[in-house]
Design a protein around this motif. Structure first.
Motif, PDB file in Angstrom:
ATOM      1  N   ALA A 186     -17.779  59.403 -37.710  1.00 30.29           N
ATOM      2  CA  ALA A 186     -18.462  60.395 -36.874  1.00 30.29           C
ATOM      3  C   ALA A 186     -19.926  60.543 -37.276  1.00 30.29           C
ATOM      4  O   ALA A 186     -20.797  60.640 -36.412  1.00 30.29           O
ATOM      5  N   ASP A 187     -20.193  60.550 -38.563  1.00 28.97           N
ATOM      6  CA  ASP A 187     -21.579  60.658 -39.021  1.00 28.97           C
ATOM      7  C   ASP A 187     -22.423  59.495 -38.508  1.00 28.97           C
ATOM      8  O   ASP A 187     -23.554  59.686 -38.053  1.00 28.97           O
ATOM      9  N   ILE A 188     -21.872  58.289 -38.565  1.00 32.52           N
ATOM     10  CA  ILE A 188     -22.607  57.106 -38.106  1.00 32.52           C
ATOM     11  C   ILE A 188     -22.812  57.159 -36.596  1.00 32.52           C
ATOM     12  O   ILE A 188     -23.911  56.888 -36.100  1.00 32.52           O
ATOM     13  N   LEU A 189     -21.763  57.511 -35.845  1.00 32.15           N
ATOM     14  CA  LEU A 189     -21.905  57.599 -34.400  1.00 32.15           C
ATOM     15  C   LEU A 189     -22.945  58.649 -34.003  1.00 32.15           C
ATOM     16  O   LEU A 189     -23.776  58.419 -33.132  1.00 32.15           O
ATOM     17  N   ARG A 190     -22.874  59.805 -34.649  1.00 31.92           N
ATOM     18  CA  ARG A 190     -23.850  60.865 -34.343  1.00 31.92           C
ATOM     19  C   ARG A 190     -25.273  60.389 -34.648  1.00 31.92           C
ATOM     20  O   ARG A 190     -26.185  60.606 -33.855  1.00 31.92           O
ATOM     21  N   GLU A 191     -25.449  59.730 -35.769  1.00 27.49           N
ATOM     22  CA  GLU A 191     -26.766  59.214 -36.129  1.00 27.49           C
ATOM     23  C   GLU A 191     -27.273  58.228 -35.071  1.00 27.49           C
ATOM     24  O   GLU A 191     -28.445  58.274 -34.668  1.00 27.49           O
ATOM     25  N   GLN A 192     -26.404  57.352 -34.594  1.00 30.91           N
ATOM     26  CA  GLN A 192     -26.795  56.391 -33.553  1.00 30.91           C
ATOM     27  C   GLN A 192     -27.143  57.094 -32.249  1.00 30.91           C
ATOM     28  O   GLN A 192     -28.107  56.718 -31.591  1.00 30.91           O
ATOM     29  N   LEU A 193     -26.361  58.096 -31.884  1.00 30.78           N
ATOM     30  CA  LEU A 193     -26.627  58.823 -30.648  1.00 30.78           C
ATOM     31  C   LEU A 193     -27.973  59.548 -30.708  1.00 30.78           C
ATOM     32  O   LEU A 193     -28.743  59.523 -29.742  1.00 30.78           O
ATOM     33  N   LEU A 194     -28.242  60.183 -31.815  1.00 28.21           N
ATOM     34  CA  LEU A 194     -29.508  60.908 -31.955  1.00 28.21           C
ATOM     35  C   LEU A 194     -30.703  59.943 -31.983  1.00 28.21           C
ATOM     36  O   LEU A 194     -31.758  60.244 -31.430  1.00 28.21           O
ATOM     37  N   ALA A 195     -30.517  58.779 -32.603  1.00 25.32           N
ATOM     38  CA  ALA A 195     -31.599  57.785 -32.672  1.00 25.32           C
ATOM     39  C   ALA A 195     -31.902  57.195 -31.293  1.00 25.32           C
ATOM     40  O   ALA A 195     -33.029  56.775 -31.027  1.00 25.32           O
ATOM     41  N   ALA A 196     -30.895  57.186 -30.410  1.00 27.00           N
ATOM     42  CA  ALA A 196     -31.058  56.591 -29.078  1.00 27.00           C
ATOM     43  C   ALA A 196     -31.740  57.540 -28.100  1.00 27.00           C
ATOM     44  O   ALA A 196     -32.070  57.135 -26.985  1.00 27.00           O
TER      45      ALA A 196
ATOM     46  N   SER B 198     -14.213  49.336 -30.065  1.00 29.09           N
ATOM     47  CA  SER B 198     -12.944  50.067 -30.035  1.00 29.09           C
ATOM     48  C   SER B 198     -13.065  51.304 -29.146  1.00 29.09           C
ATOM     49  O   SER B 198     -14.106  51.578 -28.571  1.00 29.09           O
ATOM     50  N   ARG B 199     -11.994  52.091 -29.075  1.00 29.12           N
ATOM     51  CA  ARG B 199     -11.979  53.330 -28.289  1.00 29.12           C
ATOM     52  C   ARG B 199     -12.686  54.480 -29.001  1.00 29.12           C
ATOM     53  O   ARG B 199     -12.680  55.606 -28.532  1.00 29.12           O
ATOM     54  N   THR B 200     -13.295  54.200 -30.116  1.00 33.60           N
ATOM     55  CA  THR B 200     -13.880  55.233 -30.947  1.00 33.60           C
ATOM     56  C   THR B 200     -15.104  55.873 -30.299  1.00 33.60           C
ATOM     57  O   THR B 200     -16.091  55.211 -30.009  1.00 33.60           O
ATOM     58  N   THR B 201     -15.000  57.174 -30.063  1.00 36.56           N
ATOM     59  CA  THR B 201     -16.099  58.022 -29.613  1.00 36.56           C
ATOM     60  C   THR B 201     -16.018  59.294 -30.446  1.00 36.56           C
ATOM     61  O   THR B 201     -14.988  59.560 -31.077  1.00 36.56           O
TER      62      THR B 201
ATOM     63  N   ALA C 136     -22.475  66.128 -22.821  1.00 34.23           N
ATOM     64  CA  ALA C 136     -21.147  65.668 -22.416  1.00 34.23           C
ATOM     65  C   ALA C 136     -21.043  64.145 -22.400  1.00 34.23           C
ATOM     66  O   ALA C 136     -19.990  63.587 -22.731  1.00 34.23           O
ATOM     67  N   ASP C 137     -22.111  63.478 -22.046  1.00 30.48           N
ATOM     68  CA  ASP C 137     -22.106  62.012 -22.042  1.00 30.48           C
ATOM     69  C   ASP C 137     -22.114  61.470 -23.467  1.00 30.48           C
ATOM     70  O   ASP C 137     -21.392  60.523 -23.787  1.00 30.48           O
ATOM     71  N   GLU C 138     -22.914  62.057 -24.317  1.00 30.59           N
ATOM     72  CA  GLU C 138     -23.037  61.555 -25.694  1.00 30.59           C
ATOM     73  C   GLU C 138     -21.722  61.648 -26.463  1.00 30.59           C
ATOM     74  O   GLU C 138     -21.370  60.704 -27.176  1.00 30.59           O
ATOM     75  N   VAL C 139     -20.990  62.743 -26.328  1.00 29.95           N
ATOM     76  CA  VAL C 139     -19.752  62.890 -27.098  1.00 29.95           C
ATOM     77  C   VAL C 139     -18.660  61.927 -26.622  1.00 29.95           C
ATOM     78  O   VAL C 139     -17.709  61.660 -27.343  1.00 29.95           O
ATOM     79  N   ARG C 140     -18.810  61.389 -25.403  1.00 34.38           N
ATOM     80  CA  ARG C 140     -17.853  60.419 -24.855  1.00 34.38           C
ATOM     81  C   ARG C 140     -18.326  58.969 -24.974  1.00 34.38           C
ATOM     82  O   ARG C 140     -17.578  58.050 -24.718  1.00 34.38           O
TER      83      ARG C 140
ATOM     84  N   THR D 226     -13.397  67.956 -22.862  1.00 38.67           N
ATOM     85  CA  THR D 226     -14.792  68.255 -23.160  1.00 38.67           C
ATOM     86  C   THR D 226     -14.875  68.644 -24.628  1.00 38.67           C
ATOM     87  O   THR D 226     -13.846  68.882 -25.277  1.00 38.67           O
ATOM     88  N   ALA D 227     -16.093  68.746 -25.117  1.00 37.61           N
ATOM     89  CA  ALA D 227     -16.256  69.194 -26.500  1.00 37.61           C
ATOM     90  C   ALA D 227     -15.606  70.561 -26.688  1.00 37.61           C
ATOM     91  O   ALA D 227     -14.895  70.792 -27.667  1.00 37.61           O
ATOM     92  N   GLN D 228     -15.807  71.457 -25.723  1.00 38.69           N
ATOM     93  CA  GLN D 228     -15.273  72.816 -25.844  1.00 38.69           C
ATOM     94  C   GLN D 228     -13.740  72.820 -25.829  1.00 38.69           C
ATOM     95  O   GLN D 228     -13.108  73.507 -26.643  1.00 38.69           O
TER      96      GLN D 228
END
Length: 154
Positions: free
Chosen positions: A143-153, A40-43, A30-34, A88-90
């Protein structure tokens, strides 16, 4: 209908993004998707909320004239990125799926040459399809870049 006719091709490419984009949230908490990783406001969740707005704006508001308030989406593209406390994601994946179904229903049986109102000017339904497809393609890269950054962190 030929499998490579224009309407089928546009629908196939658009549906590919409609299905794959929500999957960028898979496996994230839940924290990662937000989480905001850029100024910017981009999440990831904000991007899904925005694409839900895009679907509603173009395939419902522009095509049928339904007011944005009646569609339950933000009043502007910029506001569409703003997350609500209960998002939420759901909930946003479900909202996106509902809007996609309404989008499909709104254009069923219509010609790509039909003229609708988009941002105050007449545009073809073909333009609407291409505009929404462009939005998905553009934001899927984000989204692909953000997801990649989140997973790398992690």
């Amino acid at each position: 209908m030929q499998p490579d006719d224009e309407r089928t091709l546009l629908g196939t490419f658009l549906d590919g993004y409609r299905v794959s984009f929500p999957r960028t949230l898979d496996g994230l908490d839940a924290d990662e998707v937000r989480r905001r990783l850029v100024p910017s406001r981009t999440t990831l969740l904000g991007l899904l909320r925005h694409l839900t707005y895009v679907e509603a704006f173009w395939f419902q508001h522009a095509v049928t004239g339904a007011p944005l308030t009646a569609l339950g989406v933000a009043s502007t593209p910029d506001r569409s990125f703003v997350l609500r406390r209960g998002d939420t994601a759901q909930t946003l994946v479900a909202a996106h799926a509902r809007v996609v179904e309404a989008s499909r229903a709104g254009v069923a049986g219509r010609s790509l040459d039909d003229v609708v109102t988009g941002r105050g000017a007449p545009v073809s339904l073909r333009f609407v399809h291409l505009q929404v497809l462009k939005e998905y393609a553009h934001h899927s890269g984000h989204a692909d870049i953000l997801r990649e950054q989140l997973l790398a962190a992690r």
